[in-house]
Design a protein around this motif. Structure first.
Motif, PDB file in Angstrom:
ATOM      1  N   HIS A  70      -7.317 -14.100  21.488  1.00 29.75           N
ATOM      2  CA  HIS A  70      -8.092 -14.240  22.722  1.00 29.75           C
ATOM      3  C   HIS A  70      -7.619 -13.292  23.813  1.00 29.75           C
ATOM      4  CE1 HIS A  70     -11.172 -16.165  25.020  1.00 29.75           C
ATOM      5  NE2 HIS A  70     -10.347 -16.097  26.075  1.00 29.75           N
ATOM      6  N   VAL A  73      -9.555 -10.200  23.682  1.00 25.95           N
ATOM      7  CA  VAL A  73     -10.925 -10.281  24.211  1.00 25.95           C
ATOM      8  C   VAL A  73     -11.016  -9.597  25.575  1.00 25.95           C
ATOM      9  CG1 VAL A  73     -12.539 -11.932  25.237  1.00 25.95           C
ATOM     10  CG2 VAL A  73     -11.666 -12.320  22.933  1.00 25.95           C
ATOM     11  N   HIS A 289     -11.908 -21.760  27.569  1.00 27.26           N
ATOM     12  CA  HIS A 289     -10.454 -21.698  27.393  1.00 27.26           C
ATOM     13  C   HIS A 289      -9.852 -23.099  27.269  1.00 27.26           C
ATOM     14  CE1 HIS A 289     -11.478 -17.900  29.496  1.00 27.26           C
ATOM     15  NE2 HIS A 289     -10.635 -17.410  28.597  1.00 27.26           N
ATOM     16  N   GLY A 321     -10.397 -22.205  18.639  1.00 22.18           N
ATOM     17  CA  GLY A 321     -11.184 -21.010  18.289  1.00 22.18           C
ATOM     18  C   GLY A 321     -12.659 -21.341  18.151  1.00 22.18           C
ATOM     19  N   ALA A 324     -13.972 -21.610  21.599  1.00 17.68           N
ATOM     20  CA  ALA A 324     -14.093 -20.269  22.204  1.00 17.68           C
ATOM     21  C   ALA A 324     -15.359 -19.582  21.713  1.00 17.68           C
ATOM     22  CB  ALA A 324     -12.858 -19.429  21.867  1.00 17.68           C
ATOM     23  N   GLU A 328     -18.631 -18.899  23.963  1.00 22.77           N
ATOM     24  CA  GLU A 328     -19.087 -17.510  24.129  1.00 22.77           C
ATOM     25  C   GLU A 328     -20.573 -17.391  23.777  1.00 22.77           C
ATOM     26  OE1 GLU A 328     -16.956 -15.242  25.344  1.00 22.77           O
ATOM     27  OE2 GLU A 328     -18.549 -13.758  25.485  1.00 22.77           O
ATOM     28  N   ASN A 399     -12.957 -14.247  18.150  1.00 18.46           N
ATOM     29  CA  ASN A 399     -13.006 -15.717  18.145  1.00 18.46           C
ATOM     30  C   ASN A 399     -12.927 -16.250  16.702  1.00 18.46           C
ATOM     31  OD1 ASN A 399     -13.048 -16.122  20.911  1.00 18.46           O
ATOM     32  ND2 ASN A 399     -15.282 -15.915  21.026  1.00 18.46           N
ATOM     33  N   HIS A 402      -9.464 -16.202  15.839  1.00 18.72           N
ATOM     34  CA  HIS A 402      -8.846 -17.313  16.568  1.00 18.72           C
ATOM     35  C   HIS A 402      -9.045 -18.626  15.791  1.00 18.72           C
ATOM     36  CE1 HIS A 402      -8.446 -19.383  20.799  1.00 18.72           C
ATOM     37  NE2 HIS A 402      -7.504 -19.773  19.952  1.00 18.72           N
TER      38      HIS A 402
END
Lengths: 478, 239
Positions: A70, A73, A289, A321, A324, A328, A399, A402
Motif C-alpha cells: 500500500h 500506491v 485504510h 487488502g 483496500a 478503491e 491491492n 496486499h
C-alpha cells in the motif's frame, strides 16, 4: 490560354509588382517561420521535460526496496500523452489541458504540463501558433490583397472596357477567383510543408492531407467572400470596410459568443469545483485504510458468509487488502461518475461552440484543425479515461498483492511488531507491474469522421458564397 | 446602306426618372457623329445602351442593323469602347496592356503589329516599354485607340475623349479620328466640347434632358458652324 487564366495571370502580375502585397507576404512568411519554430521548440522542450520526469518517476518507483504494497500506491507514476506530430502546427486544447497525469491511489489527479509559459516567453508571442496565423491573420492578408480584385477594375474603368469588348462577367469573376485561388495556394505551402513533416514523423497521410485541405477550404471561403463582396458593392473603401467587419464578427466576436453560449447552456464546474462537491460523497464510502470502518460492515458480512468464516482472521486472504481493493473500486466508480459527468458537460459545451461554425468559418476550421491534429477535447478525454484505467489497474494490482501476499495477522500488528512488519514487505521485483503506457492517437479515419461536420460547414460556406459570386457576376455592370 | 449604329425612339427610365426620351439618330459607316450635351443630358447613358449595359425601356438600339437586345455579343464584338478616363492598366506598359486586352478578345497580335498600331496613333517609341502609370492622358488615349485599331472593330464609342487633353493633343486626337473614319470606321463620341465636336464630327446631335433637341450637319467639304451649334447649345442650356 483561356480567358480566365489570362485574367488570373494579370492579377498575379499586378500583385507581384505591388510592394504592399510583397511586404504583406514577407510579414506572413516571417510570422509563420517564427511561430512554427517557437511552437516546435516548445513542443520538443515539453516532450523532453515530460520524458525526464517520467524516467525519474519510474526510476524512483522501480528503485523502491521491499515494501508494504500500500505504501507503493502513493509513490505512483506518470501517464504521458506525447503530442502527435501535427500538434506543432495546432497545439489545440493541449495548451490548456496538459498532457501528463500523476497516477496514484485514491485520487484522479489533474493533467499537468499545460502551456503555462505561453505569455511569459517573448511577451506572449510564443502563444501565437501557426494555426492561429492561418485562422486569424491570413484571412486579413487575403482581404488586404484581394478586396479590390474587381472593384479596382470598376474604379479604373477597365471593367467597362473588358465587358464592352465582350468579356463575360462570369469568366471575369472566374478569372479573379482563380487569381485568389493562386494566393490561397501560395498560403497553403507552409501548412503543406508542416503536414509533410508531420507525415514523415508518423502522422497518417489522411489526416495530414485533410489538414491541408481544411485550411485550403477555409482560405477558399475567405477568397470567395472577398470576391463576392467585390462583386456586390461598388466602392473599394466600402468593400474593405465590409470585409473587415465580417472578419471582426466571424473571427473574433462569434467564437466568443459561441463560448459564452456553451458556458451559459451547460454549467460545467471545473475539476477542482467538482472534486470539492465529490468529497462529501466520498466520505460516505468509508476509509479504505481502516478495515474496521462501519462503511465496510456489509461487505464483511457478505465475505464471511461466502467463505463460511466467523471472523476476518479466518479468511483465506488478507481482509485489509480486500477492503483496500473494494474501497478503491467504490472510490473509482464515484470519481469516474463525476469525471464522466464533467467530460460530458465539456463535450456538450464544445459541441455547442462547434455549431457556431455555421456562423463562423474560423470556428469551423479551428474545430477541424484540432481534431485532425489530435489535440481536441475528445482526444484529451480519451487520454483521461485511459490514464484512469491505467491508474486503477496499477492500484488494484498493488491491492491484490496486499490481499494475497500478506497475512491479516501480520498486517494488523505490523506497527507494533518489527518482525511482522518485515513479513508484510513485498519483494521489490513485484513493482514491475507498471504497464508501459503508450497513448496512441485516434486512427486517421476516426479523426476524419469527427472533423467531417466542421469541414462540411466550410464546404457549405463555400457553396453559399459561390452562389453569391454567380449572382453578383450576372448583375455586374460597369 | 445599313447604319453602323441606330437609336430608334430610344427611351430609358431608371428608378422612376426618365433618362432618355424618344431619341433617334443613326451613324453611318465611316461617319463621325458627336452627341453633344451638358452634364446629365444622357450622353453616356446612350453609349451604354449600345453596349447592352442598359436595356431601353422603350424603342431600340441597333448595331450593324441588329438589335442589341437580340445579339449583345455581336454588338460588343463590333465595338471598341473608350470610357472617359482612358482605361488601361497602370502597372503594365503599352505592349502588355495591348497584349492582355487582345488576348481576352481572342486576337493574336505580333509585337510588330502592335508597333504599327502605336505608330499610327503616334505614341512615342521610347514610352511604349514604360508602365502606363507614367503616361499622360493623351498617351493613354493613344494607346486605347491603338487597341481599337488592333481589335479591328468597325465602330468606336468614345466617352468625352478629349476631356483633360491639352490643345495640341486634342488636335492630334481629332486628326487620328478623321483618319479612322476615312478608313471606314464609324465613330460615336459624346462630349460637352462644342468646338471639338464641330471640328471633327460629320454630324452633331444636341441632347438635353434625355431628348435629342437639335441636329447639325456640315455642308460638303466644310465643317459644322461652331457659332450656330454653340448658340443652340447655350440657348437650350439656358432654357
Amino acid at each position: 490560354m483561356s480567358a480566365g487564366l489570362s485574367i488570373a495571370r494579370e492579377e498575379w502580375r499586378l500583385w507581384a509588382r505591388s510592394r504592399v502585397v510583397l511586404l504583406a507576404g514577407v510579414i506572413v512568411a516571417v510570422l509563420l517561420v517564427v511561430t512554427s519554430a517557437l511552437t516546435a521548440l516548445r513542443v520538443a522542450d515539453e516532450a523532453e521535460a515530460r520524458a525526464a520526469r517520467q524516467a525519474s518517476a519510474e526510476a524512483t518507483f522501480l528503485a523502491q526496496p521491499d515494501r508494504h504494497p500500500h505504501r507503493m500506491v502513493h509513490y505512483g507514476h506518470y501517464a504521458f500523452r506525447t503530442p502527435p506530430p501535427l500538434a506543432a502546427f495546432d497545439p489545440g486544447v493541449d495548451a490548456v489541458t496538459g498532457q501528463s497525469i500523476f497516477l496514484e491511489g485514491h485520487r484522479q489527479n489533474t493533467a499537468m504540463f499545460a502551456d503555462a509559459r505561453a505569455g511569459a516567453d517573448l511577451g506572449g508571442f510564443a502563444g501565437l501558433t501557426p494555426a492561429n496565423i492561418y485562422q486569424l491573420l491570413l484571412p486579413l492578408l487575403l482581404i488586404i490583397i484581394g478586396h479590390g480584385v474587381l472593384l479596382r477594375e470598376r474604379e479604373s474603368g477597365t471593367l467597362a472596357v473588358l465587358l464592352a469588348q465582350g468579356q463575360s462577367a462570369l469568366t471575369l469573376a472566374g478569372g479573379k477567383a482563380l487569381a485568389l485561388a493562386g494566393v490561397v495556394g501560395a498560403f497553403l505551402l507552409p501548412v503543406t510543408a508542416l503536414a509533410a513533416y508531420g507525415a514523415a514523423r508518423g502522422e497518417p497521410a489522411l489526416t495530414a492531407a485533410l489538414m491541408v485541405a481544411g485550411y485550403g477550404l477555409y482560405l477558399a471561403v475567405w477568397a470567395a467572400l472577398i470576391l463576392a463582396v467585390s462583386l456586390w458593392v461598388r466602392q473599394r473603401s466600402v468593400a474593405l470596410g465590409v470585409l473587415i467587419f465580417v472578419w471582426l464578427l466571424t473571427a473574433l466576436v462569434v467564437p466568443r459568443l459561441g463560448i459564452n453560449a456553451g458556458s451559459a447552456a451547460i454549467d460545467a464546474p471545473g475539476k477542482i469545483e467538482s472534486d470539492l462537491v465529490m468529497l462529501a460523497e466520498q466520505r460516505k464510502l468509508g476509509d479504505g485504510h481502516n478495515a474496521a470502518d462501519p462503511a465496510f460492515a456489509a461487505l464483511q458480512k457478505q465475505v464471511l458468509e461466502q467463505y463460511g468464516a466467523e471472523k476476518v482472521e479466518e479468511l483465506p486472504m488478507n481482509w485489509r487488502g480486500v477492503v483496500a481493493g473494494y474501497s478503491e473500486k467504490k472510490l473509482t466508480d464515484l470519481m469516474n461518475q463525476y469525471a464522466e459527468k464533467r467530460m460530458a458537460q465539456e463535450a456538450e459545451q464544445s459541441r455547442i461552440v462547434t455549431l457556431f461554425g455555421f456562423a463562423s468559418p474560423t470556428l469551423a476550421v479551428g474545430a477541424a484543425s484540432r481534431t485532425l491534429a489530435g489535440t481536441d477535447l475528445a482526444t484529451h478525454h480519451r487520454f483521461l479515461r485511459e490514464a484512469e484505467a491505467l491508474r486503477f489497474d496499477f492500484v488494484q494490482g498493488l491491492n491484490d498483492l496486499h490481499a494475497t501476499k500478506l497475512t491479516f495477522a501480520d498486517d494488523a500488528k505490523r506497527s507494533a511488531d518489527p518482525e511482522a512488519e518485515k513479513r508484510t514487505r513485498v519483494n521489490a521485483a513485484a513493482w514491475r507491474l507498471l504497464d508501459d503506457f503508450r497513448f496512441v492517437p485516434d486512427p486517421a479515419a476516426a479523426r476524419a469522421a469527427r472533423a467531417a461536420l466542421p469541414l462540411a460547414m466550410l464546404l457549405g460556406w463555400l457553396v453559399l458564397l459561390g452562389g453569391a459570386i454567380v449572382a453578383g457576376a450576372r448583375r455586374l455592370r460597369p | 446602306m445599313i447604319p453602323a449604329l441606330e437609336a430608334r425612339s430610344l427611351s430609358l427610365v431608371r428608378d422612376g426618372t426618365t433618362v432618355l426620351e424618344d431619341v433617334s439618330f443613326t451613324v453611318a459607316p465611316g461617319e463621325i457623329y458627336a452627341l453633344l450635351g451638358g452634364n446629365g443630358a444622357g450622353k453616356s447613358t446612350t453609349l451604354l445602351t449600345f453596349l447592352g449595359f442598359l436595356a431601353p425601356s422603350c424603342g431600340s438600339v441597333l448595331v450593324n442593323g441588329r438589335a442589341v437586345a437580340e445579339d449583345v455579343d455581336g454588338a460588343r464584338s463590333a465595338i471598341a469602347y473608350l470610357p472617359e478616363a482612358a482605361s488601361l492598366y497602370g502597372h503594365l506598359d503599352a505592349y502588355e496592356n495591348l497584349g492582355y486586352f487582345l488576348d481576352l478578345a481572342a486576337r493574336k497580335v505580333s509585337r510588330a503589329a502592335m508597333d504599327e498600331a502605336l505608330d499610327q496613333v503616334a505614341l512615342p517609341r521610347e514610352a511604349r516599354g514604360r508602365r502606363m502609370q507614367s503616361y499622360s492622358k493623351g498617351m493613354r488615349q493613344k494607346t486605347a485607340i491603338a487597341l481599337a485599331l488592333l481589335r479591328d472593330t468597325p465602330i468606336l464609342l468614345l466617352d468625352e475623349p478629349t476631356s483633360g487633353l491639352d490643345p495640341v493633343a486634342i488636335d492630334e486626337f481629332h486628326d487620328m479620328l478623321k483618319g479612322l473614319a476615312d478608313a471606314g470606321r464609324s465613330v460615336l463620341m459624346v462630349t460637352h466640347d462644342v468646338y471639338g465636336a464641330c471640328q471633327v464630327a460629320d454630324r452633331v446631335g444636341l441632347l438635353r434632358g434625355g431628348r435629342l433637341v437639335g441636329s447639325f450637319e456640315a455642308a460638303a467639304g466644310e465643317r459644322i458652324d461652331t457659332e450656330t451649334v454653340h448658340a443652340a447649345f447655350a440657348a437650350r442650356e439656358a432654357a
